[in-house]
Design a protein around this motif. Structure first.
Motif, short mmCIF file in Angstrom:
data_model
loop_
_atom_site.label_atom_id
_atom_site.label_comp_id
_atom_site.label_asym_id
_atom_site.label_seq_id
_atom_site.Cartn_x
_atom_site.Cartn_y
_atom_site.Cartn_z
N ARG A 1 0.84 -1.21 0.00
CA ARG A 1 0.00 0.00 0.00
C ARG A 1 0.87 1.26 0.00
O ARG A 1 0.58 2.22 -0.72
N LEU A 2 1.92 1.27 0.80
CA LEU A 2 2.81 2.44 0.84
C LEU A 2 3.58 2.61 -0.46
O LEU A 2 3.83 3.74 -0.90
N THR A 3 3.93 1.50 -1.10
CA THR A 3 4.57 1.58 -2.42
C THR A 3 3.62 2.20 -3.42
O THR A 3 4.00 3.04 -4.23
N GLU A 4 2.36 1.80 -3.36
CA GLU A 4 1.34 2.37 -4.24
C GLU A 4 1.17 3.88 -4.00
O GLU A 4 1.05 4.66 -4.94
N LEU A 5 1.18 4.27 -2.74
CA LEU A 5 0.97 5.68 -2.40
C LEU A 5 2.20 6.56 -2.68
O LEU A 5 2.06 7.69 -3.16
N PHE A 6 3.39 6.06 -2.36
CA PHE A 6 4.58 6.91 -2.37
C PHE A 6 5.66 6.47 -3.36
O PHE A 6 6.69 7.13 -3.45
N GLY A 7 5.45 5.39 -4.07
CA GLY A 7 6.32 4.96 -5.15
C GLY A 7 7.79 4.82 -4.79
O GLY A 7 8.14 4.21 -3.79
N GLU A 8 8.63 5.44 -5.63
CA GLU A 8 10.08 5.29 -5.47
C GLU A 8 10.58 5.83 -4.13
O GLU A 8 11.53 5.30 -3.57
N ARG A 9 9.95 6.83 -3.62
CA ARG A 9 10.37 7.37 -2.31
C ARG A 9 10.24 6.31 -1.22
O ARG A 9 11.13 6.15 -0.39
N TYR A 10 9.14 5.56 -1.23
CA TYR A 10 8.98 4.48 -0.26
C TYR A 10 9.96 3.35 -0.55
O TYR A 10 10.56 2.81 0.38
N ARG A 11 10.14 2.98 -1.80
CA ARG A 11 11.07 1.90 -2.14
C ARG A 11 12.49 2.23 -1.66
O ARG A 11 13.19 1.37 -1.12
N ALA A 12 12.92 3.48 -1.84
CA ALA A 12 14.26 3.89 -1.38
C ALA A 12 14.34 3.79 0.14
O ALA A 12 15.34 3.31 0.69
N TYR A 13 13.31 4.22 0.81
CA TYR A 13 13.24 4.12 2.28
C TYR A 13 13.27 2.66 2.71
O TYR A 13 14.04 2.27 3.60
N ALA A 14 12.48 1.81 2.07
CA ALA A 14 12.40 0.38 2.42
C ALA A 14 13.73 -0.33 2.19
O ALA A 14 14.03 -1.30 2.89
N ARG B 1 16.59 0.88 2.84
CA ARG B 1 17.53 1.29 3.87
C ARG B 1 17.05 1.05 5.30
O ARG B 1 17.85 1.01 6.23
N VAL B 2 15.74 0.89 5.48
CA VAL B 2 15.18 0.75 6.83
C VAL B 2 14.49 -0.61 6.94
O VAL B 2 13.61 -0.92 6.14
N PRO B 3 14.90 -1.42 7.91
CA PRO B 3 14.31 -2.75 8.05
C PRO B 3 12.82 -2.71 8.40
O PRO B 3 12.34 -1.76 9.02
N ALA B 4 12.13 -3.75 8.01
CA ALA B 4 10.69 -3.85 8.27
C ALA B 4 10.40 -3.99 9.76
O ALA B 4 9.41 -3.46 10.26
N PHE B 5 11.27 -4.69 10.49
CA PHE B 5 10.95 -4.95 11.90
C PHE B 5 12.13 -4.66 12.83
O PHE B 5 12.03 -3.79 13.67
N LEU B 6 13.21 -5.40 12.72
CA LEU B 6 14.34 -5.20 13.63
C LEU B 6 14.98 -3.84 13.34
O LEU B 6 15.37 -3.57 12.21
N PRO B 7 15.08 -2.98 14.33
CA PRO B 7 15.54 -1.61 14.10
C PRO B 7 17.00 -1.49 13.66
O PRO B 7 17.83 -2.31 14.02
N ARG B 8 17.26 -0.44 12.91
CA ARG B 8 18.63 -0.04 12.58
C ARG B 8 19.29 0.50 13.84
O ARG B 8 18.60 0.94 14.76
N ILE B 9 20.62 0.52 13.83
CA ILE B 9 21.36 1.11 14.96
C ILE B 9 21.31 2.63 14.88
O ILE B 9 21.14 3.31 15.88
N THR B 10 21.50 3.17 13.67
CA THR B 10 21.50 4.62 13.47
C THR B 10 20.24 5.01 12.69
O THR B 10 19.75 4.24 11.88
N PRO B 11 19.75 6.22 12.89
CA PRO B 11 18.53 6.62 12.18
C PRO B 11 18.78 6.85 10.69
O PRO B 11 19.85 7.31 10.29
N TYR B 12 17.80 6.54 9.90
CA TYR B 12 17.81 6.78 8.46
C TYR B 12 17.60 8.27 8.22
O TYR B 12 16.69 8.87 8.77
#
Length: 182
Positions: free
Chosen positions: A111-124, A126-137
């Motif tokens: 749904r977010l890919t549909e709404l925000f396209g490449e911006r969401y794909r770029a975010y996805a 770099r940022v894990p779906a569940f287990l958090p990153r150590i540093t913020p994106y």
């Protein structure tokens, strides 16, 4: 029935037996409450930061994981089930959680890919779906932008219901522990 309604109804398959058969102890109540408090804090931060479907939220907890609300729910559920007094409760919760939320997260990603396209794909990417990153994106084009926690959003998203539910669960378990120990 949509996935969200199914998720909310299916949880009762675990809740009712849990309430009947839980055997909390004071020590497990403290450990469980601490774990659940972490989850409630994560959910509160996320609910006060997100702008559902209006803009892609990538700040606050969303800079660490794409699904902080679900991470918070995981810790709340884990904390409550740990307080239940038997290893079977957290084990059943984890199986239920993975079975339900893996699909939920996949549907939301689509749904977010549909709404925000490449911006969401770029975010996805770099940022894990569940287990958090150590540093913020922080994408180059977003540095210095973003909104922080807002109490009005927390209230609008009805996040106080998670807090009330957590408090009710631990109140019930504390009463049950008091009753069991006499």
């Amino acid at each position: 029935m949509n996935l969200n309604r199914l998720r909310l109804k299916a949880v009762w398959l675990l809740v009712v037996p849990f309430l009947v058969f839980a055997r909390p102890t004071p020590g497990l109540l403290v450990v469980g409450a601490a774990v659940a408090a972490v989850g409630l804090a994560i959910r509160a931060w996320a609910a006060g930061t997100i702008h559902k479907e209006r803009e892609l939220t990538i700040t606050g907890p969303y800079a660490f994981t794409r699904n902080p609300l679900y991470v918070g729910s995981f810790f709340i559920g884990l904390g409550v089930t740990v307080a239940g007094g038997h290893w079977i409760w957290p084990a059943l919760f984890v199986v239920f959680y993975v079975g339900v939320y893996a699909k939920t997260m996949a549907v939301e990603a689509a749904r977010l890919t549909e709404l925000f396209g490449e911006r969401y794909r770029a975010y996805a990417r770099r940022v894990p779906a569940f287990l958090p990153r150590i540093t913020p994106y922080r994408p180059e084009d977003e540095r210095g932008r973003g909104s922080g926690f807002r109490m009005d959003q927390y209230i609008r998203h009805r996040e106080w219901e998670a807090l009330a539910g957590g408090l009710a669960a631990f109140a019930f378990l504390a009463l049950k522990a008091w009753w069991i120990t006499g």
